[in-house]
Design a protein around this motif. Structure first.
Motif, mmCIF file in Angstrom:
data_model
loop_
_atom_site.group_PDB
_atom_site.id
_atom_site.type_symbol
_atom_site.label_atom_id
_atom_site.label_comp_id
_atom_site.label_asym_id
_atom_site.label_seq_id
_atom_site.Cartn_x
_atom_site.Cartn_y
_atom_site.Cartn_z
ATOM 1 N N ASP A 46 48.797 8.051 6.724
ATOM 2 C CA ASP A 46 49.268 6.696 6.423
ATOM 3 C C ASP A 46 50.034 6.785 5.097
ATOM 4 N N HIS A 48 52.465 4.418 2.846
ATOM 5 C CA HIS A 48 53.113 3.113 2.674
ATOM 6 C C HIS A 48 53.910 2.999 1.376
ATOM 7 N N ASP A 113 53.349 -2.613 10.390
ATOM 8 C CA ASP A 113 52.273 -1.641 10.227
ATOM 9 C C ASP A 113 52.314 -0.632 11.364
HETATM 10 ZN ZN LIG Z 1 47.797 1.527 6.273
#
Ligand SMILES: [Zn+2]
Length: 201
Positions: A46, A48, A113
């Motif tokens: 992940d 971001h 997302d």
């Molecule tokens: Zn995330």
């Protein structure tokens, strides 16, 4: 060919992290033990930007774990986690990644997302993970990591939709919410996936 997918085993999802999954560290020995049994090992991460719209702090008046509509999709608002380049975003230093030839990053688009390792939540863009696995003649995918009710679940659902034979390694997975994980496992089974334990491998 069989592939092992290690989903988001990152510091922010481990005890002490910004979005810690209960007992998240318990998946690490399983990940380390299983890798030698697979021809292909891939990790997801992940990753971001700080202005990512899954973060509660980027919506005024909203708190973590509230739900909103984000561009037509239900979105859980999360504590700020796995920000690009931060220690929390790093894969755990306790995982042996010597066999992992590729790491697929996701969640890089601030507007949407991305729970699954294959697509964003709207299936608008692919990560090319499926093409990578097909390029390696992979037909069976074994999925484990964090968290069982989100990124592991959505990765398994997409793997099934992409017609890979799909296995979720239950003892190599931990969830944020146990009830949601029960529903996720039932859904994966209904869709033709299998829930297994690492000692069955
Ligand atoms: Zn995330």
């Amino acid at each position: 060919m069989k592939a092992l997918l290690l989903i988001d085993i990152q510091n922010d999802f481990l005890p002490g992290g910004a979005l810690a999954v209960p007992e998240g560290d318990k998946v690490i020995p399983v990940a380390n033990q299983l890798q030698s049994r697979f021809e292909v090992v891939v990790a997801t991460q992940d990753w971001h930007p700080t202005n990512h719209k899954s973060f509660a702090k980027n919506h005024s008046g909203k708190k973590p774990f509230e739900k909103i509509d984000l561009d037509g999709l239900e979105q859980v608002l999360w504590p700020t986690h796995c920000v690009q380049g931060t220690p929390g975003a790093q894969l755990s230093a306790a995982i042996n990644l010597n066999k992992a030839e590729a790491i697929f990053r996701k969640g890089t688009n601030p507007e949407i997302d991305s729970y699954s390792g294959f697509y964003d939540n709207g299936h608008r863009k692919t990560t090319a993970l499926a093409d990578y696995l097909r390029g390696k003649q992979v037909s069976q995918i074994y999925i484990m990591g964090l968290a069982g009710d989100y990124c592991v679940y959505y990765t398994a659902k997409d793997a099934l939709e992409l017609e890979f034979e799909t296995f979720l390694i239950e003892d190599g997975t931990r969830a944020i919410n146990p009830d949601d994980f029960e529903k996720a496992k039932a859904d994966i089974t209904n869709l033709g996936g299998q829930i297994i334990q690492s000692n069955q491998l």
